[in-house]
Scaffold this active site. Structure first.
Site, PDB file in Angstrom:
ATOM      1  N   VAL A  26      16.485  33.249  20.260  1.00 42.24           N
ATOM      2  CA  VAL A  26      16.156  32.740  18.917  1.00 42.24           C
ATOM      3  C   VAL A  26      15.454  31.393  19.016  1.00 42.24           C
ATOM      4  O   VAL A  26      14.389  31.180  18.415  1.00 42.24           O
ATOM      5  CB  VAL A  26      17.436  32.636  18.049  1.00 42.24           C
ATOM      6  CG1 VAL A  26      17.164  31.892  16.754  1.00 42.24           C
ATOM      7  CG2 VAL A  26      17.993  34.032  17.759  1.00 42.24           C
ATOM      8  N   GLY A 104      23.549  47.365  28.568  1.00 42.76           N
ATOM      9  CA  GLY A 104      23.601  47.964  29.902  1.00 42.76           C
ATOM     10  C   GLY A 104      22.662  49.152  30.025  1.00 42.76           C
ATOM     11  O   GLY A 104      21.698  49.275  29.260  1.00 42.76           O
ATOM     12  N   GLY A 106      22.833  52.378  29.289  1.00 44.67           N
ATOM     13  CA  GLY A 106      22.680  53.249  28.119  1.00 44.67           C
ATOM     14  C   GLY A 106      21.752  52.604  27.094  1.00 44.67           C
ATOM     15  O   GLY A 106      20.870  53.255  26.520  1.00 44.67           O
ATOM     16  N   ASP A 130      29.711  45.257  33.801  1.00 50.50           N
ATOM     17  CA  ASP A 130      29.787  46.166  34.962  1.00 50.50           C
ATOM     18  C   ASP A 130      28.886  45.778  36.136  1.00 50.50           C
ATOM     19  O   ASP A 130      29.098  46.253  37.251  1.00 50.50           O
ATOM     20  CB  ASP A 130      29.420  47.591  34.530  1.00 50.50           C
ATOM     21  CG  ASP A 130      30.497  48.215  33.657  1.00 50.50           C
ATOM     22  OD1 ASP A 130      31.591  47.624  33.553  1.00 50.50           O
ATOM     23  OD2 ASP A 130      30.244  49.283  33.074  1.00 50.50           O
ATOM     24  N   GLY A 188      42.544  39.102  47.368  1.00 51.74           N
ATOM     25  CA  GLY A 188      43.230  39.414  48.621  1.00 51.74           C
ATOM     26  C   GLY A 188      44.021  40.710  48.528  1.00 51.74           C
ATOM     27  O   GLY A 188      45.110  40.827  49.117  1.00 51.74           O
ATOM     28  N   ALA A 189      43.488  41.700  47.817  1.00 44.64           N
ATOM     29  CA  ALA A 189      44.182  42.990  47.688  1.00 44.64           C
ATOM     30  C   ALA A 189      44.084  43.773  49.002  1.00 44.64           C
ATOM     31  O   ALA A 189      43.189  43.535  49.810  1.00 44.64           O
ATOM     32  CB  ALA A 189      43.564  43.794  46.553  1.00 44.64           C
ATOM     33  N   HIS A 252      40.591  45.791  28.099  1.00 42.71           N
ATOM     34  CA  HIS A 252      39.575  45.011  27.387  1.00 42.71           C
ATOM     35  C   HIS A 252      39.766  43.497  27.474  1.00 42.71           C
ATOM     36  O   HIS A 252      38.872  42.750  27.034  1.00 42.71           O
ATOM     37  CB  HIS A 252      39.497  45.461  25.922  1.00 42.71           C
ATOM     38  CG  HIS A 252      38.893  46.828  25.789  1.00 42.71           C
ATOM     39  ND1 HIS A 252      39.606  47.968  26.041  1.00 42.71           N
ATOM     40  CD2 HIS A 252      37.639  47.226  25.480  1.00 42.71           C
ATOM     41  CE1 HIS A 252      38.811  49.023  25.867  1.00 42.71           C
ATOM     42  NE2 HIS A 252      37.617  48.596  25.529  1.00 42.71           N
ATOM     43  N   GLN A 254      39.319  41.970  29.950  1.00 46.72           N
ATOM     44  CA  GLN A 254      38.199  41.570  30.817  1.00 46.72           C
ATOM     45  C   GLN A 254      36.896  41.364  30.051  1.00 46.72           C
ATOM     46  O   GLN A 254      35.948  40.785  30.568  1.00 46.72           O
ATOM     47  CB  GLN A 254      37.951  42.658  31.876  1.00 46.72           C
ATOM     48  CG  GLN A 254      39.084  42.816  32.840  1.00 46.72           C
ATOM     49  CD  GLN A 254      39.086  44.201  33.477  1.00 46.72           C
ATOM     50  OE1 GLN A 254      38.569  44.369  34.554  1.00 46.72           O
ATOM     51  NE2 GLN A 254      39.657  45.175  32.791  1.00 46.72           N
ATOM     52  N   ARG A 255      36.832  41.869  28.835  1.00 47.35           N
ATOM     53  CA  ARG A 255      35.574  41.777  28.101  1.00 47.35           C
ATOM     54  C   ARG A 255      35.476  40.517  27.233  1.00 47.35           C
ATOM     55  O   ARG A 255      34.399  40.202  26.722  1.00 47.35           O
ATOM     56  CB  ARG A 255      35.382  43.026  27.230  1.00 47.35           C
ATOM     57  CG  ARG A 255      34.965  44.250  27.989  1.00 47.35           C
ATOM     58  CD  ARG A 255      33.620  44.752  27.524  1.00 47.35           C
ATOM     59  NE  ARG A 255      33.722  45.257  26.193  1.00 47.35           N
ATOM     60  CZ  ARG A 255      33.872  46.552  25.861  1.00 47.35           C
ATOM     61  NH1 ARG A 255      33.902  47.454  26.813  1.00 47.35           N
ATOM     62  NH2 ARG A 255      33.971  46.925  24.639  1.00 47.35           N
TER      63      ARG A 255
HETATM   64  O1  F6P Z   1      30.194  49.195  29.892  1.00 50.04           O
HETATM   65  C1  F6P Z   1      31.130  48.190  29.895  1.00 50.04           C
HETATM   66  C2  F6P Z   1      32.530  48.732  29.807  1.00 50.04           C
HETATM   67  O2  F6P Z   1      33.349  47.622  29.625  1.00 50.04           O
HETATM   68  C3  F6P Z   1      32.973  49.586  30.992  1.00 50.04           C
HETATM   69  O3  F6P Z   1      33.426  48.835  32.089  1.00 50.04           O
HETATM   70  C4  F6P Z   1      34.068  50.403  30.364  1.00 50.04           C
HETATM   71  O4  F6P Z   1      34.232  51.607  31.047  1.00 50.04           O
HETATM   72  C5  F6P Z   1      33.570  50.637  28.975  1.00 50.04           C
HETATM   73  O5  F6P Z   1      32.704  49.575  28.685  1.00 50.04           O
HETATM   74  C6  F6P Z   1      34.639  50.718  27.924  1.00 50.04           C
HETATM   75  O6  F6P Z   1      34.042  51.004  26.710  1.00 50.04           O
HETATM   76  P1  F6P Z   1      34.779  50.992  25.300  1.00 50.04           P
HETATM   77  O7  F6P Z   1      35.074  49.571  24.963  1.00 50.04           O
HETATM   78  O8  F6P Z   1      33.799  51.628  24.396  1.00 50.04           O
HETATM   79  O9  F6P Z   1      36.028  51.778  25.486  1.00 50.04           O
END
Ligand code: F6P
Length: 321
Positions: A26, A104, A106, A130, A188-189, A252, A254-255
């Site tokens: 922007v 990503g 898709g 990912d 360290g897994a 989630h 992680q997101r």
């Molecule tokens: O594409 C990112 C991702 O976080 C993948 O690691 C995971 O498989 C997918 O999205 C999960 O998607 P949703 O939030 O739609 O369940």
């Protein structure tokens, strides 16, 4: 092609740093005299005509925020030819000359469809935790996601060691083992299960039993969601070794969260390049960073890659076990 107005959208799974990319696009666009339209909920916003103007102030105070102010979705309608047609009509009605898609593989495929079959100038920016796109070492969100998972696993390690248990930790990655590999090595897994490689459960259980006989008391096994589900792996281990096994699905978590430096800087750099490319009349491209340098590839090239560190990481983990 002279670009007077661009549209920007975020699509697919969100990732920390997407807001930093929106801000960069922007502000760079406005500095170059280009108007910006924010498209809500990814491609779905084009189909529903859900579009907002974005000015300099619209992107204030978002560089540090996870998620995406434009919201995101996996649009089923956009997978139909009627949906795509509607999206193209909306772009025309809003006089949007070019589109920037943050997402990503898709989302990149959707962008390529618009570019190739409907002559919409498009630039893709790598937005996914990912890190499974080609032409870029990292994607926006992957640094933060890995750090978030690592922090969680460090905590699990404390209880695993204290209670002398095996823990199986499931991380995200349906088709990609990137997060799993990074966190397995970083935490360290002892083992990692990823979609890209066949996993030998017999060998893992044999190693656990042998280690236990020598006095080893706890294990951390990381699995990518697309390779094996944590409850199944934990059940198999407990049945075959007789050792108490627990599992955690990080999901989630992680997101979300505050984007770390790597994601903010990557997002800011590629956002600026997207505007540069459009001003040069270039489109159908994906922007990334390879070996610290900006790298631009055609959208179809960007769509798939296998983590190149797999064999090195697996060998290292075996040595460290
Ligand atoms: O594409 C990112 C991702 O976080 C993948 O690691 C995971 O498989 C997918 O999205 C999960 O998607 P949703 O939030 O739609 O369940």
């Amino acid at each position: 092609m002279s670009v007077k107005k661009i549209g920007i959208l975020t699509s697919g799974g969100d990732g920390p740093g997407m807001n930093a990319a929106i801000r960069s696009v922007v502000r760079c666009a406005i500095s170059s005299g280009i108007e910006v339209a924010g498209i809500m909920r990814g491609y779905q916003g084009l189909i529903d005509d859900d579009i907002i103007p974005l000015g300099h102030r619209s992107v204030s105070n978002i560089i540090n925020r996870g998620g995406t102010i434009l919201k995101t979705a996996r649009s089923k309608d956009f997978k139909t030819s009627e949906g795509v047609k509607k999206a193209v009509t909306t772009l025309k009605e809003h006089k949007i000359d070019a589109l920037i898609v943050i997402g990503g593989d898709g989302s990149y495929r959707g962008a390529q469809d618009l570019y190739e079959n409907h002559k919409v100038p498009v630039i893709g920016l790598p937005g996914t935790i990912d890190n499974d796109l080609c032409g870029t070492d990292q994607t926006i969100g992957c640094h933060t996601a890995v750090n978030t998972a690592l922090e969680a696993i460090d905590r699990i390690r404390d209880t695993a060691h204290s209670m002398e248990r095996i823990f199986v930790i499931e991380v995200m990655g349906n088709h990609s083992g990137y997060i799993a590999l990074q966190v397995a090595l970083g935490a360290g897994a002892e083992d990692v299960i990823i979609p890209e490689r066949k996993f030998d459960y017999d060998l893992m259980c044999k190693n656990i039993i042998a280690g236990n006989k020598k006095g080893k008391i706890s294990w951390m096994i990381v699995t990518a969601e697309g390779a094996a589900k944590a409850p199944d792996v934990a059940r198999t281990i407990q049945e075959r070794t007789g050792l108490e096994t627990r599992f955690v699905v990080l999901g989630h978590v992680q997101r979300g969260g505050v984007p770390v430096e790597g994601d903010r800087i990557l997002a800011t750099r590629v956002g600026a390049v997207a505007i540069d490319l459009l001003m040069q009349g270039l489109s159908g491209k994906a922007v990334g960073v390879l070996s610290e340098k900006i790298n631009v590839v055609d959208l179809p090239v960007a769509c798939k890659r296998e983590t190149d560190r797999i064999d090195e990481y697996l060998a290292l983990m075996k040595l460290l076990r």
